[in-house]
Each structure stands twice: as structure tokens, then as C-alpha cells.
Motif scaffolding. Structure first.
Motif, short mmCIF file in Angstrom:
data_model
loop_
_atom_site.label_atom_id
_atom_site.label_comp_id
_atom_site.label_asym_id
_atom_site.label_seq_id
_atom_site.Cartn_x
_atom_site.Cartn_y
_atom_site.Cartn_z
N ALA A 83 0.84 -1.20 0.00
CA ALA A 83 0.00 0.00 0.00
C ALA A 83 0.87 1.25 0.00
CB ALA A 83 -0.93 -0.01 1.21
N TRP A 84 1.97 1.20 0.77
CA TRP A 84 2.92 2.33 0.80
C TRP A 84 3.53 2.55 -0.58
CZ3 TRP A 84 8.11 2.64 -0.35
CH2 TRP A 84 8.80 3.77 0.10
N ALA A 85 3.98 1.46 -1.20
CA ALA A 85 4.62 1.57 -2.51
C ALA A 85 3.67 2.19 -3.54
CB ALA A 85 5.10 0.20 -2.98
N ARG A 86 2.42 1.74 -3.54
CA ARG A 86 1.44 2.30 -4.48
C ARG A 86 1.22 3.79 -4.23
NH1 ARG A 86 -1.55 -1.59 -7.09
NH2 ARG A 86 -1.65 -3.68 -6.17
N ALA A 87 1.05 4.14 -2.95
CA ALA A 87 0.77 5.54 -2.62
C ALA A 87 1.95 6.43 -2.98
CB ALA A 87 0.44 5.66 -1.13
N VAL A 88 3.17 5.96 -2.73
CA VAL A 88 4.35 6.76 -3.05
C VAL A 88 4.48 6.94 -4.56
CG1 VAL A 88 6.88 6.70 -3.05
CG2 VAL A 88 5.63 6.26 -0.94
N GLN A 89 4.23 5.90 -5.33
CA GLN A 89 4.33 6.05 -6.79
C GLN A 89 3.24 6.98 -7.33
OE1 GLN A 89 6.91 5.56 -8.09
NE2 GLN A 89 7.61 3.46 -8.39
N ARG A 90 2.04 6.89 -6.75
CA ARG A 90 0.97 7.82 -7.18
C ARG A 90 1.35 9.26 -6.85
NH1 ARG A 90 -2.66 3.78 -5.19
NH2 ARG A 90 -2.80 4.91 -3.21
N GLY A 91 1.92 9.46 -5.65
CA GLY A 91 2.31 10.81 -5.25
C GLY A 91 3.46 11.35 -6.09
N ALA A 92 4.42 10.48 -6.42
CA ALA A 92 5.54 10.91 -7.25
C ALA A 92 5.06 11.30 -8.64
CB ALA A 92 6.59 9.80 -7.33
N ARG A 93 4.10 10.52 -9.17
CA ARG A 93 3.54 10.85 -10.49
C ARG A 93 2.79 12.18 -10.43
NH1 ARG A 93 1.53 8.83 -15.45
NH2 ARG A 93 0.79 10.70 -16.50
N ALA A 94 2.04 12.39 -9.37
CA ALA A 94 1.29 13.65 -9.23
C ALA A 94 2.25 14.83 -9.17
CB ALA A 94 0.41 13.59 -7.99
#
Length: 596
Positions: A83-94
Motif C-alpha cells: 500500500a505504501w509503494a502504491r501511494a508513493v508512486q501515485r504521489g511521485a507521479r502527481a
């Protein structure tokens, strides 16, 4: 990212438990830092403070280690780690897509996730599971997540159907292979700085994918790509990234845009190679690494004896697409001498295939291949040049049982290669470096480096090693420029610790001691048992007035070199020729507690 862990004297000194371990690594970090160090650092810190740290707390994890180019995080279970990995990648893309930040340094991440038993000292974790996890993120695409089979199995029914099986892959430093699975997030609109030197077209030659079923033949496609890259690197009109960095894509054909993002180039040459009977078939594509478009494609089938003619034709085709102003005479000058014997050539390629290995036994096998190549064709310069480099690397890695003997052999082989081919940049660079280090004649050494860079202006090793000689001569500012150019040309070099060490020495020679500490710490993180790195770190810390830290590092250095003394070093080995630097370096080592 390399993480240094403090290992207790025995496993009993640490608690043992299972954990999910995640590594996140900044894509193209060295290239970004070389282009704009301050802006890259500020952007990475903003991402760390604004996204990674809050998300870690939200998912119940803890940040165990932090380096300039990545972060190590542990979680009690795989589900919150994923869940952390997904959230971090979404935030980095944003963050990349934010219109207000379109002029900011573009940072994308690769993330690797593993699960297993760890030892916990309270401040650090260590163990085989941590070492495995540290190797995973390099197999992820920018913006992607790679998960080990252990971590996926731990999810059970919650794993779902969204996984892409990457099969069994080799992990650097491990004999066994690991089965990995990828989760691809939305494509990341990321690009590292392109056209990094003088506005020249920038190109990476990726390892050619061998379509045969025999893994022992993989060296052939990689070696062919190396040979083509070296020929292209001899052209003043191109910026060619070292194949030591493009080896990141060994064993697969990536999307050209992924290669462009990872290596910071505008163009990528991709290829497949196969053998049928006594012939060789090659399929090639020259691609725009920004758009992914194919600029040129060619299929060739030649008899085994026609390999060299085919390589020359590939070089001509690539140059025609990227630098049409290159004259025929200049192109012919750049072509390296080639052997008459296919056997000698293949033996040399086998040596190059294993020379970058972090495993000592694997590295040692390269010498036998090179010896066979030299015996097969004694008039072929390149095996002699690589053999000289092999002895030099053996000393630098601390693997030599007799450094003096290896040094003498390295010098002799480099001289033989230079005699066979006076324009061989590898031979000239090795000769220059050893002349500085072993003979302490930096003035003569600099002449060799000037010849090397004139013969091959894109030779990453020549730029990196020449920075050391410039430092010894007291030309610190020029040394920094040369070390930084070496990093640009090989941003993912498997011997990054040496690149960082020479950049640190250059900053020390320029008088920027805090910068020297920063870069030499990165070198130590890559190779914590390298004696020369610890020596420079001790001196740099002492120069910054951090005497206690310097003494701790000096003690580690003396544990590796118990017979070392400043008196003998000053008489026999210190490479600095500029009097003020020479005396200052000795004084800083003395202040750190190195005995006279």
C-alpha cells in the motif's frame, strides 16, 4: 541505492523476526545531480518530507536508512508495504504532473519489495533478506514496483490478478536467481537531462538480446554491443553513454523511452542476435528515446567470419542518423583495430562479461579469458589493455594478494597495449593512472590522458581517472569537471564507488572539504571495505574540523592496513605533487590519528 548496515558481533546481539522490506531508488540520480545538484537535492528532500515520511507513518512502517539516491523502509507485513509503494508512486507521479512544478527537476522512483527474516539491532536491520531486497528495485521500470515471489506469496488471496511475471532473474552478488513480479503503475512522464555535453547527440547502445537458449552465450550479444559502443565513442560528434551503465538492461529489450529516462540519452540502439549454423543474424533498431519512434531498422545475416564488417556497417548507419557531418576519414580513424581471429575476440568478450562482477571468484575468471586471447593473437591490443585494467581493478578492490606484483603487471600490459595501438584510449588511461599512482609522475601521466581523450572523447574511464591526476597536480577545479563528466558518461557504472571517490578527491584538492566528505561517504556506502576510500574520508573529516569522526574512520582504515605509517606513505606512495596539498593531506591524516 547501497545501504550500509551495522552488524552486531553475533546474531544473538540482535532480535530476529520477519518483516517486509522496501527499497525506493531515484531514477537517473547521478545524471540529475551532475546536471543541477542543488535543485535535485531540494526536489528529493521535498518528496521525502512531503510524501515518503508521512506515508510511512500512515502505513505503520519505519525508515531504516536514507541515502542521497533512495530510502530503505520496513513494515511488519507485506500488505501495508505494498500500500505504501502504491501511494508513493501515485504521489511521485502527481508531483511530476503538477503544472506549477513543470520547471522542477523531474524525479521518478523504482521500488522493490521483499519479505523475510531480519536481524534488528534497534537502529538497523540486516540479513540475507535485506540484501536480496536491495537488489530488486533495479528490475523495476521508472514509476514501477517489483515484488519478490516471497512477498507475493505472503499476500495470499489478496494478491489479485494484476501481476506481471518477470520469471527468474539474476540478482547482482547472488549465485541463485529470484522469481520477480511487476506491478506497473501509470507510465511516468519522466526524462533525465538530455544532450548532456556540448549539445551533442546522446546515445546508448543497449546489450543485444541473445535469442538462443544457452545462457552461456549471453556474453556474445553484450560484447557486440560493447564493441559498437566503443567505436561510436571514438567520434567527437557523439556523446555515448558507457555500456557499464546500459548493462542495466541486460537480458531484456526495454521500451526506448525507459532507456532514455534511465540513462539520460536522446537515442537508443537496441538489437537481437542469434546464431544459425555457421551464420549470425542481427536485428537492429535505432530509436528516439523521447518519443519511442524507430528512426532506423535493419536486419542482417552474415557468416561468422563477416562479423566485423557487419559491426562497421552498424556504426556507419548510426552515425548517418545522428551526426551526418562526420566525414568518412574521421569515421575510419575512429574504427578500432580488430583481430584476425574470431577466437581471440570471443575470449576477450567473455572476459568483459565477468569483469564487472561484485563476486571475487567470478571476477578472477576474467584473467584466464584475457590470457587466452593474448596468446591466441599477440598483435591484438585490446586484450592487453583490458588485462592491464584487470590488474589495476584487482588492486583497487582490495583483492590483490600482492599489490606490487599486480601493479607491475598492470603497467607492463598497458605499455604492451599502447605499443600495439598508440591510440587505444583504455591502454592510455590505464597507463596514465598507474603512472600517477605507482610511479608518482603526474606530469607524464597527464600527457597520456590528453592522448586518451583526444582519441576517444566519450571514454568514461578516461574522464574519471584523469580527474585523479589533475587533483594530484593541484588543479582541483578541472579535476571536479573531469570527474563529473565521467559520471555523466556512465551514470550507472557498476564501480560507482571509484567514481565517487575520485570526485571526492577532486573536491578535496579544490579545497571544498565538506563536498569531499559528502561524496566520499557515498563511495564508502558503495564499498565500505575499500581502504583508499576510508583514508580520504578520514582526511576530509579532519580538514572540516570533525576530529572525532575522523579518528573513528582512521581506526577502521588501520584495521584494514595495520602496517600503514605516514612516514613510509610520504616516502613511497603519496600521489599528491602540489606541495601544499601534499603537506596538507599528511597533516589531516595525522590529525585523524594515523601514526607516523
Amino acid at each position: 541505492m547501497s545501504v550500509v548496515v551495522d552488524q552486531p558481533s553475533s546474531p544473538a546481539a540482535a532480535g530476529r523476526r520477519r518483516a517486509a522490506i522496501v527499497f525506493a531508488d531515484v531514477v537517473g540520480y547521478s545524471t540529475l545531480m551532475a546536471a543541477d545538484e542543488a535543485a535535485t537535492y531540494a526536489r528529493w528532500m521535498a518528496l521525502l518530507r512531503g510524501l515518503i515520511e508521512p506515508e510511512t507513518a500512515r502505513q505503520g512502517g519505519r525508515i531504516v536508512d536514507l541515502a542521497g539516491d533512495g530510502v530503505l523502509v520496513e513494515f511488519p507485513a507485506v500488505a501495508p508495504a505494498l500500500a505504501w509503494a502504491r501511494a508513493v508512486q501515485r504521489g511521485a507521479r502527481a508531483a511530476l504532473d503538477d503544472p506549477a512544478a513543470r520547471d522542477a527537476v523531474p524525479i521518478a522512483l523504482r521500488i522493490g519489495l521483499h519479505e523475510g527474516e531480519v536481524f534488528d539491532t534497534g537502529a538497523r536491520i540486516f540479513g540475507d533478506a535485506v540484501n536480496v531486497a536491495a537488489r530488486l528495485q533495479s528490475h523495476a521500470t521508472p514509476g514501477g514496483i517489483v515484488v519478490s515471489d516471497h512477498a507475493r506469496a505472503a499476500l495470499g488471496d489478496a494478491a489479485g490478478e494484476e501481476w506481471r511475471d518477470l520469471g527468474l532473474v539474476e540478482l547482482k552478488g547472488f549465485e541463485r536467481r529470484a522469481r520477480l513480479f511487476a506491478i506497473e503503475t501509470d507510465a511516468v512522464a519522466f526524462s533525465a537531462p538530455l544532450q548532456p555535453f556540448g549539445g551533442l547527440p546522446s546515445v546508448a547502445v543497449l546489450p543485444f538480446l541473445d535469442q538462443g537458449s544457452d545462457p552461456d552465450q549471453a556474453y556474445f550479444g553484450e560484447g557486440m554491443a560493447e564493441d559498437i559502443a566503443l567505436s561510436l565513442a571514438g567520434l567527437h560528434e557523439l556523446f555515448v553513454v558507457s555500456t557499464a551503465s546500459s548493462a542495466l538492461f541486460r537480458g531484456r529489450l526495454p521500451d526506448p523511452r525507459e532507456a532514455g529516462r534511465a540513462l539520460g540519452v536522446g537515442y537508443a540502439l537496441l538489437g537481437r542476435i542469434g546464431r544459425a549454423g555457421d551464420g549470425i543474424s542481427v536485428s537492429l533498431q535505432l530509436c528516439d528515446a523521447r518519443s519511442g519512434a524507430t528512426l532506423w531498422a535493419e536486419r542482417m545475416r552474415v557468416p561468422a567470419g563477416g562479423l566485423f564488417e557487419m559491426q562497421e556497417e552498424v556504426v556507419r548507419q548510426v552515425v548517418a542518423g545522428l551526426a551526418p557531418q562526420v566525414r568518412t576519414a574521421e569515421l575510419q580513424r575512429a574504427m578500432r583495430k580488430r583481430p584476425e581471429s574470431q577466437t581471440a575476440y570471443e575470449r576477450m568478450l567473455r572476459a568483459l562479461h565477468v569483469m564487472s562482477s561484485a563476486d571475487r571468484d567470478t571476477f578472477e575468471t576474467a584473467r584466464a579469458h584475457l590470457a587466452a586471447a593474448m596468446a591466441e593473437e599477440p598483435g591484438f591490443a585490446l586484450p592487453f589493455a583490458w588485462a592491464g585494467r584487470w590488474h589495476s581493478v584487482r588492486i583497487g578492490r582490495g583483492w590483490s594478494p600482492d599489490a606490487e606484483e599486480d601493479g607491475a603487471r598492470a603497467l607492463d600490459l598497458a605499455r604492451q597495449a599502447h605499443a600495439l595501438d598508440p591510440a587505444n584510449a583504455l591502454a592510455l588511461s590505464t597507463l596514465g593512472h598507474l603512472t600517477s599512482i605507482l610511479l608518482r609522475d603526474s606530469e607524464t601521466a597527464w600527457g597520456y590522458f590528453e592522448e586518451a581523450l583526444a582519441a576517444c572523447p566519450n571514454h568514461a574511464l578516461a574522464w574519471t581517472l584523469s580527474s585523479a591526476t589533475l587533483s594530484y597536480l593541484g588543479r582541483g577545479a578541472a579535476a571536479v569537471r573531469h570527474a563529473e563528466q565521467g559520471l555523466r558518461l556512465s551514470p550507472r557504472d557498476p564501480m560507482r564507488y571509484a567514481q565517487y571517490m575520485f570526485l571526492a578527491i577532486a573536491h578535496y584538492a579544490r579545497g571544498s572539504h565538506e563536498e569531499a566528505v559528502r561524496w566520499i561517504r557515498r563511495s564508502a556506502a558503495e564499498n565500505p571495505l575499500h581502504g583508499a576510500t576510508l583514508q580520504v574520508l578520514a582526511a576530509a573529516l579532519a580538514a572540516c574540523g570533525r576530529a572525532e569522526e575522523a579518528r573513528v574512520v582512521a581506526a577502521r582504515f588501520m584495521a584494514l592496513r595495520p602496517s600503514f605509517s605516514l612516514d613510509a606513505y610520504a616516502r613511497q606512495r603519496i600521489p599528491f605533487r602540489a606541495p601544499a596539498l601534499r603537506e596538507g593531506f599528511l597533516a589531516h591524516l595525522r590529525l585523524a590519528g594515523i601514526p607516523d
